[in-house]
Write an enzyme that holds these catalytic residues in place. Structure first.
Site, PDB file in Angstrom:
ATOM      1  N   ALA A   1     -21.077 -10.340  84.160  1.00  0.00           N
ATOM      2  CA  ALA A   1     -22.402 -10.460  84.747  1.00  0.00           C
ATOM      3  C   ALA A   1     -23.405  -9.446  83.743  1.00  0.00           C
ATOM      4  O   ALA A   1     -23.095  -8.981  82.497  1.00  0.00           O
ATOM      5  CB  ALA A   1     -22.555  -9.227  86.201  1.00  0.00           C
TER       6      ALA A   1
ATOM      7  N   GLY B   1     -17.157 -10.210  85.660  1.00  0.00           N
ATOM      8  CA  GLY B   1     -17.463 -11.825  86.210  1.00  0.00           C
ATOM      9  C   GLY B   1     -17.541 -13.200  85.199  1.00  0.00           C
ATOM     10  O   GLY B   1     -16.990 -14.444  86.043  1.00  0.00           O
TER      11      GLY B   1
ATOM     12  N   GLU C   1     -13.778 -13.952  86.518  1.00  0.00           N
ATOM     13  CA  GLU C   1     -13.857 -14.792  87.832  1.00  0.00           C
ATOM     14  C   GLU C   1     -14.622 -15.665  88.247  1.00  0.00           C
ATOM     15  O   GLU C   1     -13.494 -16.634  88.672  1.00  0.00           O
ATOM     16  CB  GLU C   1     -14.847 -12.907  88.788  1.00  0.00           C
ATOM     17  CG  GLU C   1     -14.126 -11.385  88.587  1.00  0.00           C
ATOM     18  CD  GLU C   1     -15.416 -11.003  89.186  1.00  0.00           C
ATOM     19  OE1 GLU C   1     -15.889 -10.568  88.637  1.00  0.00           O
ATOM     20  OE2 GLU C   1     -14.916  -9.955  90.225  1.00  0.00           O
TER      21      GLU C   1
HETATM   22  C1  HXC Z   1     -26.075  -8.418  79.236  1.00  0.00           C
HETATM   23  C2  HXC Z   1     -24.302  -8.643  77.300  1.00  0.00           C
HETATM   24  C3  HXC Z   1     -23.099  -8.883  77.400  1.00  0.00           C
HETATM   25  C4  HXC Z   1     -23.329  -8.135  79.866  1.00  0.00           C
HETATM   26  C5  HXC Z   1     -22.474  -8.855  75.879  1.00  0.00           C
HETATM   27  N1  HXC Z   1     -23.449  -8.813  76.156  1.00  0.00           N
HETATM   28  N2  HXC Z   1     -21.919  -9.025  76.887  1.00  0.00           N
HETATM   29  N3  HXC Z   1     -24.967  -8.326  77.492  1.00  0.00           N
HETATM   30  N4  HXC Z   1     -24.477  -8.444  79.904  1.00  0.00           N
HETATM   31  N5  HXC Z   1     -22.436  -8.399  80.153  1.00  0.00           N
HETATM   32  C6  HXC Z   1     -24.549  -8.277  74.599  1.00  0.00           C
HETATM   33  C7  HXC Z   1     -24.527  -7.747  74.001  1.00  0.00           C
HETATM   34  O1  HXC Z   1     -25.975  -6.453  74.412  1.00  0.00           O
HETATM   35  C8  HXC Z   1     -25.502  -8.088  72.374  1.00  0.00           C
HETATM   36  O2  HXC Z   1     -27.015  -8.067  72.668  1.00  0.00           O
HETATM   37  C9  HXC Z   1     -25.007  -9.697  71.884  1.00  0.00           C
HETATM   38  O3  HXC Z   1     -24.741 -10.167  73.661  1.00  0.00           O
HETATM   39  C10 HXC Z   1     -23.538  -9.315  71.842  1.00  0.00           C
HETATM   40  O4  HXC Z   1     -23.052  -9.047  72.193  1.00  0.00           O
HETATM   41  P1  HXC Z   1     -22.455  -8.056  71.151  1.00  0.00           P
HETATM   42  O5  HXC Z   1     -21.810  -6.716  71.778  1.00  0.00           O
HETATM   43  O6  HXC Z   1     -22.782  -7.344  70.389  1.00  0.00           O
HETATM   44  O7  HXC Z   1     -21.255  -8.418  70.417  1.00  0.00           O
HETATM   45  P2  HXC Z   1     -19.279  -8.088  70.241  1.00  0.00           P
HETATM   46  O8  HXC Z   1     -19.717  -6.716  69.062  1.00  0.00           O
HETATM   47  O9  HXC Z   1     -18.528  -8.851  69.739  1.00  0.00           O
HETATM   48  O10 HXC Z   1     -18.428  -7.255  71.079  1.00  0.00           O
HETATM   49  C11 HXC Z   1     -17.839  -8.378  72.286  1.00  0.00           C
HETATM   50  C12 HXC Z   1     -17.615  -7.644  73.236  1.00  0.00           C
HETATM   51  C13 HXC Z   1     -18.850  -7.107  74.639  1.00  0.00           C
HETATM   52  C14 HXC Z   1     -16.588  -7.180  73.492  1.00  0.00           C
HETATM   53  C15 HXC Z   1     -17.855  -8.534  74.459  1.00  0.00           C
HETATM   54  O11 HXC Z   1     -20.506  -7.879  73.948  1.00  0.00           O
HETATM   55  C16 HXC Z   1     -19.017  -6.717  75.838  1.00  0.00           C
HETATM   56  O12 HXC Z   1     -18.192  -5.507  76.152  1.00  0.00           O
HETATM   57  N6  HXC Z   1     -19.555  -6.284  76.973  1.00  0.00           N
HETATM   58  C17 HXC Z   1     -19.169  -6.815  77.801  1.00  0.00           C
HETATM   59  C18 HXC Z   1     -18.450  -6.778  78.784  1.00  0.00           C
HETATM   60  C19 HXC Z   1     -18.117  -6.351  80.157  1.00  0.00           C
HETATM   61  O13 HXC Z   1     -18.266  -4.575  80.584  1.00  0.00           O
HETATM   62  N7  HXC Z   1     -18.044  -7.150  81.036  1.00  0.00           N
HETATM   63  C20 HXC Z   1     -18.278  -6.869  82.429  1.00  0.00           C
HETATM   64  C21 HXC Z   1     -20.003  -6.517  82.792  1.00  0.00           C
HETATM   65  S1  HXC Z   1     -20.029  -6.190  84.617  1.00  0.00           S
HETATM   66  P3  HXC Z   1     -27.855  -7.824  71.449  1.00  0.00           P
HETATM   67  O14 HXC Z   1     -29.326  -7.748  72.504  1.00  0.00           O
HETATM   68  O15 HXC Z   1     -27.137  -6.312  71.507  1.00  0.00           O
HETATM   69  O16 HXC Z   1     -27.637  -7.857  70.410  1.00  0.00           O
HETATM   70  C22 HXC Z   1     -19.309  -7.562  85.453  1.00  0.00           C
HETATM   71  C23 HXC Z   1     -19.523  -6.848  87.053  1.00  0.00           C
HETATM   72  C24 HXC Z   1     -18.634  -8.400  87.521  1.00  0.00           C
HETATM   73  O17 HXC Z   1     -18.983  -8.841  85.267  1.00  0.00           O
HETATM   74  C25 HXC Z   1     -19.076  -7.959  89.120  1.00  0.00           C
HETATM   75  C26 HXC Z   1     -19.361  -9.167  89.790  1.00  0.00           C
HETATM   76  C27 HXC Z   1     -19.489 -10.229  89.308  1.00  0.00           C
END
Ligand code: HXC
Length: 258
Positions: A65, A109, A112
């Site tokens: 998400a 998400g 999911e």
């Molecule tokens: C918003 C996101 C994002 C996310 C990545 N980005 N994941 N933006 N929401 N979930 C954005 C980053 O901010 C970044 O933008 C760009 O995408 C590239 O990501 P990087 O982190 O620079 O890439 P990398 O170093 O290769 O790392 C990849 C990654 C990491 C390991 C996937 O991005 C990460 O940990 N993302 C979050 C994963 C996460 O926690 N997901 C769960 C979300 S909560 P900029 O602008 O900085 O370049 C969820 C709740 C669900 O899903 C509940 C019900 C649906």
């Protein structure tokens, strides 16, 4: 329909939907989720489409998400809007088969949404995870529920409590994905599977999907009864007559969805 965050391409009887927010690794914001549900519903209603493939980019199916969009929301905001309930309900209501073709990250998400599809074909590069715990929340669209049904309590607890990622190989071993293919062949393999499904009668595809899904809701005796009743009902269709006649006449069946 023109979409901002997804691409939709229907070839023959298969609708390929590609999540397309590369700048955010396909993070699922409200626009994308709305468009995804609308595109799935459009494909489901189409007379032409018989199977749907959902994919992302090489690097990410979806990294979860959209954290930016969620970060400032209050409890009252998420409770009153019933955040993500609509997405789960609308995707779960699609009657035609949906294959998730996952390459790269399928996190939170993203994992999911892949699990809401009917089965997952993973590229060798796929990584699955429920890392919400790192953000001070828990999964909200099936990460504690569907994942547990797929992989069992121990691995689901591990994923949900540590936030670690699972490789494609581990995901296949655990029963989360149906097959793992080379990354370069992901779309080809998913489309081939979808085209194989598209050769069948839509009636039987929908019935089989409904019956398998009942296995997650019912005790065995009720599930068996549901399956048997649906199996019986297939004998009211022209496609049952055609399928069995074609076998006996040693020819390909020509299903007409009747
Ligand atoms: C918003 C996101 C994002 C996310 C990545 N980005 N994941 N933006 N929401 N979930 C954005 C980053 O901010 C970044 O933008 C760009 O995408 C590239 O990501 P990087 O982190 O620079 O890439 P990398 O170093 O290769 O790392 C990849 C990654 C990491 C390991 C996937 O991005 C990460 O940990 N993302 C979050 C994963 C996460 O926690 N997901 C769960 C979300 S909560 P900029 O602008 O900085 O370049 C969820 C709740 C669900 O899903 C509940 C019900 C649906």
């Amino acid at each position: 329909m023109a979409y901002e965050t997804i691409n939709v391409d229907t070839q023959d009887h298969v609708c390929l939907i590609k999540l397309n927010r590369p700048e955010a690794l396909n993070a699922l914001n409200s626009v994308l989720l709305g468009e995804l549900c609308a595109a799935l519903e459009e494909a489901d209603a189409s007379d032409k489409v018989r199977c749907i493939v959902l994919t992302g980019s090489e690097k990410a199916f979806a990294a979860g998400a959209d954290i930016k969009e969620m970060s400032e929301m209050s409890y009252v905001d998420v409770f009153t809007s019933n955040l993500f309930a609509d997405t789960n309900d609308r995707i779960s209501a699609i009657r035609k088969p949906i294959i998730a073709a996952v390459s790269g990250y399928a996190l939170g998400g993203g994992c999911e949404v892949a699990m809401m599809c009917d089965f997952i074909i993973a590229a060798e590069t796929a990584k699955f995870g429920q890392p919400e715990i790192n953000l001070g929340v828990i999964a909200g669209m099936g990460g504690t529920q569907r994942l547990t049904r797929f992989v069992g309590k121990s691995k689901s607890m591990d994923m949900n409590l540590t936030g670690r990622f699972m490789t494609a190989e581990e995901a296949e071993r655990a029963g989360l994905v149906s097959r793992v293919v080379p990354a370069k062949k992901l779309i080809e393999e998913a489309m081939a599977a979808a085209n194989k499904i598209a050769e069948k009668s839509v009636l039987t595809s929908i019935a089989a999907k409904e019956a398998v899904n009942r296995a997650y809701e019912l005790p065995l005796s009720e599930g068996m009864l549901f399956e048997r009743r649906v199996f019986h009902s297939m004998f009211a269709t022209e496609d049952q007559k055609e399928g069995m006649a074609a076998f006996l006449e040693k020819r390909e069946a020509q299903f007409r969805d009747k």
